[in-house]
Every structure is written in C-alpha cells, then in structure tokens.
Design a protein around this motif. Structure first.
Motif, PDB file in Angstrom:
ATOM      1  N   GLU A 176       0.884  -1.226   0.026  1.00  0.00           N
ATOM      2  CA  GLU A 176       0.040   0.051   0.035  1.00  0.00           C
ATOM      3  C   GLU A 176       0.947   1.475   0.055  1.00  0.00           C
ATOM      4  O   GLU A 176       0.772   2.175  -0.619  1.00  0.00           O
ATOM      5  CB  GLU A 176      -1.056  -0.035   1.100  1.00  0.00           C
ATOM      6  CG  GLU A 176      -2.176  -0.970   1.279  1.00  0.00           C
ATOM      7  CD  GLU A 176      -3.148  -0.435   0.311  1.00  0.00           C
ATOM      8  OE1 GLU A 176      -3.217   0.683  -0.087  1.00  0.00           O
ATOM      9  OE2 GLU A 176      -4.454  -1.151   0.468  1.00  0.00           O
ATOM     10  N   THR A 212       1.965   2.469  -3.649  1.00  0.00           N
ATOM     11  CA  THR A 212       1.051   2.342  -4.811  1.00  0.00           C
ATOM     12  C   THR A 212       0.175   3.438  -4.377  1.00  0.00           C
ATOM     13  O   THR A 212      -0.704   3.811  -4.959  1.00  0.00           O
ATOM     14  CB  THR A 212       0.350   1.293  -4.992  1.00  0.00           C
ATOM     15  OG1 THR A 212      -0.222   0.849  -3.699  1.00  0.00           O
ATOM     16  CG2 THR A 212       1.233   0.042  -5.346  1.00  0.00           C
ATOM     17  N   VAL A 250       0.309  -2.824 -10.471  1.00  0.00           N
ATOM     18  CA  VAL A 250      -0.499  -2.159  -9.361  1.00  0.00           C
ATOM     19  C   VAL A 250      -2.084  -2.686  -9.681  1.00  0.00           C
ATOM     20  O   VAL A 250      -2.778  -2.954  -8.529  1.00  0.00           O
ATOM     21  CB  VAL A 250      -0.464  -0.816  -9.621  1.00  0.00           C
ATOM     22  CG1 VAL A 250      -1.749   0.058  -8.602  1.00  0.00           C
ATOM     23  CG2 VAL A 250       0.910  -0.182  -9.308  1.00  0.00           C
ATOM     24  N   ARG A 251      -2.588  -2.824 -10.735  1.00  0.00           N
ATOM     25  CA  ARG A 251      -3.911  -3.336 -10.809  1.00  0.00           C
ATOM     26  C   ARG A 251      -3.697  -4.890 -10.617  1.00  0.00           C
ATOM     27  O   ARG A 251      -4.863  -5.278  -9.928  1.00  0.00           O
ATOM     28  CB  ARG A 251      -4.248  -3.281 -12.455  1.00  0.00           C
ATOM     29  CG  ARG A 251      -4.455  -1.659 -12.865  1.00  0.00           C
ATOM     30  CD  ARG A 251      -5.095  -1.659 -14.220  1.00  0.00           C
ATOM     31  NE  ARG A 251      -4.427  -1.943 -15.363  1.00  0.00           N
ATOM     32  CZ  ARG A 251      -3.161  -1.113 -15.992  1.00  0.00           C
ATOM     33  NH1 ARG A 251      -3.262   0.113 -15.625  1.00  0.00           N
ATOM     34  NH2 ARG A 251      -2.752  -1.667 -17.015  1.00  0.00           N
ATOM     35  N   CYS A 254      -2.288  -6.026  -8.018  1.00  0.00           N
ATOM     36  CA  CYS A 254      -2.406  -6.073  -6.701  1.00  0.00           C
ATOM     37  C   CYS A 254      -3.679  -6.046  -6.271  1.00  0.00           C
ATOM     38  O   CYS A 254      -4.033  -6.421  -5.267  1.00  0.00           O
ATOM     39  CB  CYS A 254      -1.420  -5.053  -6.240  1.00  0.00           C
ATOM     40  SG  CYS A 254       0.417  -5.622  -6.453  1.00  0.00           S
ATOM     41  N   TYR A 255      -4.484  -5.006  -6.857  1.00  0.00           N
ATOM     42  CA  TYR A 255      -5.560  -4.647  -6.714  1.00  0.00           C
ATOM     43  C   TYR A 255      -6.638  -5.693  -6.815  1.00  0.00           C
ATOM     44  O   TYR A 255      -7.557  -5.782  -5.928  1.00  0.00           O
ATOM     45  CB  TYR A 255      -6.309  -3.195  -7.409  1.00  0.00           C
ATOM     46  CG  TYR A 255      -7.543  -2.884  -7.213  1.00  0.00           C
ATOM     47  CD1 TYR A 255      -8.088  -2.365  -6.219  1.00  0.00           C
ATOM     48  CD2 TYR A 255      -8.498  -3.336  -8.398  1.00  0.00           C
ATOM     49  CE1 TYR A 255      -9.428  -1.963  -6.128  1.00  0.00           C
ATOM     50  CE2 TYR A 255      -9.853  -2.980  -8.352  1.00  0.00           C
ATOM     51  CZ  TYR A 255     -10.173  -2.289  -6.941  1.00  0.00           C
ATOM     52  OH  TYR A 255     -11.470  -1.814  -6.818  1.00  0.00           O
ATOM     53  N   ARG A 256      -6.576  -6.342  -7.958  1.00  0.00           N
ATOM     54  CA  ARG A 256      -7.301  -7.433  -8.153  1.00  0.00           C
ATOM     55  C   ARG A 256      -7.214  -8.637  -7.192  1.00  0.00           C
ATOM     56  O   ARG A 256      -8.268  -9.421  -6.737  1.00  0.00           O
ATOM     57  CB  ARG A 256      -7.092  -8.165  -9.488  1.00  0.00           C
ATOM     58  CG  ARG A 256      -7.418  -7.148 -10.584  1.00  0.00           C
ATOM     59  CD  ARG A 256      -7.693  -7.914 -11.932  1.00  0.00           C
ATOM     60  NE  ARG A 256      -6.275  -8.772 -12.281  1.00  0.00           N
ATOM     61  CZ  ARG A 256      -5.525  -8.199 -13.184  1.00  0.00           C
ATOM     62  NH1 ARG A 256      -5.495  -6.764 -13.320  1.00  0.00           N
ATOM     63  NH2 ARG A 256      -4.133  -8.577 -13.463  1.00  0.00           N
ATOM     64  N   ASP A 288      -6.809  -7.750  -4.001  1.00  0.00           N
ATOM     65  CA  ASP A 288      -6.943  -7.447  -2.636  1.00  0.00           C
ATOM     66  C   ASP A 288      -6.069  -6.957  -1.663  1.00  0.00           C
ATOM     67  O   ASP A 288      -6.054  -7.017  -0.481  1.00  0.00           O
ATOM     68  CB  ASP A 288      -8.317  -8.254  -1.860  1.00  0.00           C
ATOM     69  CG  ASP A 288      -9.469  -8.337  -2.728  1.00  0.00           C
ATOM     70  OD1 ASP A 288      -9.783  -7.296  -3.194  1.00  0.00           O
ATOM     71  OD2 ASP A 288      -9.989  -9.235  -2.491  1.00  0.00           O
ATOM     72  N   ILE A 308      -3.926  -4.252  -2.198  1.00  0.00           N
ATOM     73  CA  ILE A 308      -4.405  -2.743  -2.040  1.00  0.00           C
ATOM     74  C   ILE A 308      -5.735  -2.305  -2.199  1.00  0.00           C
ATOM     75  O   ILE A 308      -6.646  -3.116  -2.804  1.00  0.00           O
ATOM     76  CB  ILE A 308      -3.302  -1.881  -3.159  1.00  0.00           C
ATOM     77  CG1 ILE A 308      -3.918  -2.295  -4.509  1.00  0.00           C
ATOM     78  CG2 ILE A 308      -2.236  -2.201  -2.831  1.00  0.00           C
ATOM     79  CD1 ILE A 308      -3.210  -1.457  -5.672  1.00  0.00           C
ATOM     80  N   ARG A 309      -6.220  -1.219  -1.640  1.00  0.00           N
ATOM     81  CA  ARG A 309      -7.629  -1.113  -1.545  1.00  0.00           C
ATOM     82  C   ARG A 309      -8.106  -0.205  -2.721  1.00  0.00           C
ATOM     83  O   ARG A 309      -9.285  -0.235  -3.171  1.00  0.00           O
ATOM     84  CB  ARG A 309      -7.952  -0.125  -0.548  1.00  0.00           C
ATOM     85  CG  ARG A 309      -7.613  -0.807   0.945  1.00  0.00           C
ATOM     86  CD  ARG A 309      -7.747   0.382   2.068  1.00  0.00           C
ATOM     87  NE  ARG A 309      -6.466   0.827   1.972  1.00  0.00           N
ATOM     88  CZ  ARG A 309      -6.242   1.861   3.024  1.00  0.00           C
ATOM     89  NH1 ARG A 309      -6.946   2.109   4.049  1.00  0.00           N
ATOM     90  NH2 ARG A 309      -4.752   2.562   3.196  1.00  0.00           N
ATOM     91  N   LYS A 310      -7.420   0.435  -3.539  1.00  0.00           N
ATOM     92  CA  LYS A 310      -7.607   0.990  -4.796  1.00  0.00           C
ATOM     93  C   LYS A 310      -6.407   1.374  -5.858  1.00  0.00           C
ATOM     94  O   LYS A 310      -5.381   1.422  -5.488  1.00  0.00           O
ATOM     95  CB  LYS A 310      -8.576   2.297  -4.405  1.00  0.00           C
ATOM     96  CG  LYS A 310      -7.803   3.350  -3.721  1.00  0.00           C
ATOM     97  CD  LYS A 310      -8.819   4.510  -3.349  1.00  0.00           C
ATOM     98  CE  LYS A 310      -8.020   5.394  -2.502  1.00  0.00           C
ATOM     99  NZ  LYS A 310      -9.025   6.626  -2.052  1.00  0.00           N
ATOM    100  N   VAL A 311      -6.805   1.500  -7.108  1.00  0.00           N
ATOM    101  CA  VAL A 311      -5.975   1.908  -7.996  1.00  0.00           C
ATOM    102  C   VAL A 311      -6.291   3.534  -8.283  1.00  0.00           C
ATOM    103  O   VAL A 311      -7.515   3.858  -8.769  1.00  0.00           O
ATOM    104  CB  VAL A 311      -6.022   1.213  -9.133  1.00  0.00           C
ATOM    105  CG1 VAL A 311      -4.990   1.670 -10.195  1.00  0.00           C
ATOM    106  CG2 VAL A 311      -5.599  -0.309  -8.888  1.00  0.00           C
TER     107      VAL A 311
END
Length: 222
Positions: A53, A56, A95-96, A98-100, A102, A104-107
């Motif tokens: 987190e 990013t 980064v995306r 990592c988001y997929r 979960d 990180i909370r958002k891109v």
C-alpha cells in the motif's frame, strides 16, 4: 503483503502468460521502480520492503514518475516522456494486479506525461512488438524473415530512427558506429558523428539490449 512478496507473485503469474522477452522487460521495469522507491524510503528512514500500500499511493507513483523522467536508475541524465509513460504502463499493470488480489484498496489514476504534439499514436507495448515479430514471416516471406526480425529488434533495442539505422556501420567512423572497450570494466558505446547542426561527435552508452543483439553477430559477418 509486502512489496517483494507481491512482485514474486506477479512474476509467477506473468511467466505463464508472457513471452520471455516481454517478461524480462516487465520485471526489469518493476525492479527499477522498486530500487527508486526503496532509495526514497531509505532517505525517509523507513524500513525496507514495506507494505505494498505504501508503494502504490498517488504520491509514491508521481514521485516514481518524476524520478524516471530525471534519469534515475539510468546511464542517461534524462528519459523521454514516451519512455517514462511506457515504463509506468508496466508498473500500473502490476498495481492493478495487486488490486485484483485485494492487496491494495484502490488503484489511483495517474496522469501520463505530456509528449510532443507532433507525435501521433502511442508507444508500442512489449506484447505488440512480440506479435510484430511473429507476423514478420507472413509479411516478408520465410527466407528474409530473420534479417527483417533482426532489423526490427535493432530499432526496438536502440531507439534509433530508421534514418539512424540506415546510417549505422560496424567500422565506418563517418557513420553511426559501435565502440567496444578494451577493458571489461568499461561499457561499449555508440558514436554519432557530427552533423551540420552539431559540429562534434556524440558518444553515448550502448543500451544492454542492443549490446546483446550485436554480440550475437559473428565477427566475419560484421
């Protein structure tokens, strides 16, 4: 999840889906990003390999973008905006990912660097270049395909314009040519002869990908 664990997960994901060259390019760019961000954390006295987190945030990504433009982790003092945008595309794909998962909370949306208005289109991605190489035999025929692929790879690895490539020579000092050092601790370079606009020769470090390609050419064929 910490940074390095996420990178390793992403590598395992990509190696089953990317060609070796595309995988190497993508992971190389992520490695550059990691070193730049770790250097910043060291200056801020933050622990190494922190939570993903922290790497990013929009602030971190914009800092990375600025440092890439300034030539950080490069032999050059400056990177072209198009090169930075291409590198950041690889970072944002990570980064995306990592988001997929979960992690990180958002891109957060990152604004691309502006480029010269005369430029049309966008930079070719690694995957698109690989597809271009695959399609070469169908376009030019099987017999000349290898030489055409070599030309395309030279353009890709050197950032030459076509006119530069046509003016490239192994040993003619009046043209753009490589210089191989006698000592192993020195890097090979490319010499660009003077022009009417610039009265002195320029000597720049040879990019590693270009060096690897040229090293493959037997001396008798140079």
């Amino acid at each position: 999840m910490n940074w390095q664990d996420c990178v390793e997960h992403y590598y395992e994901h990509c190696k089953k889906r990317f060609r070796n060259k595309s995988l190497d390019n993508s992971m190389s760019r992520i490695g550059i990003a990691g070193r730049i961000l770790e250097n910043q954390r060291k200056e801020q006295e933050l622990p190494e390999n922190g939570n993903i987190e922290e790497y990013t945030t929009l602030t971190a990504l914009e800092y990375l973008q600025d440092q890439l433009l300034a030539g950080e982790e490069s032999r050059q003092d400056y990177r072209a905006p198009t090169t930075v945008n291409s590198t950041m595309e690889a970072i944002m794909a990570f980064v995306r990912y990592c988001y997929r998962h979960d992690w990180i909370r958002k891109v957060l949306p990152l604004t691309k660097l502006s480029v010269d208005d005369v430029m049309k289109g966008r930079p070719v991605t690694d995957e698109e270049f690989e597809k271009t190489l695959e399609a070469t035999p169908e376009v030019v025929g099987k017999q000349p395909a290898d030489s055409w692929k070599f030309v395309l790879q030279i353009l890709w690895e050197s950032a030459f314009r076509i006119s530069d490539l046509m003016n490239f020579s192994w040993d003619d000092v009046r043209k753009i040519h490589p210089v191989w050092p006698d000592r192993q601790d020195l890097h090979p370079t490319i010499v660009i002869p003077s022009t009417q606009k610039n009265r002195k020769n320029q000597e720049i470090p040879m990019l590693p990908g270009l060096q690897e390609l040229l090293d493959q050419v037997p001396e008798k064929d140079r």
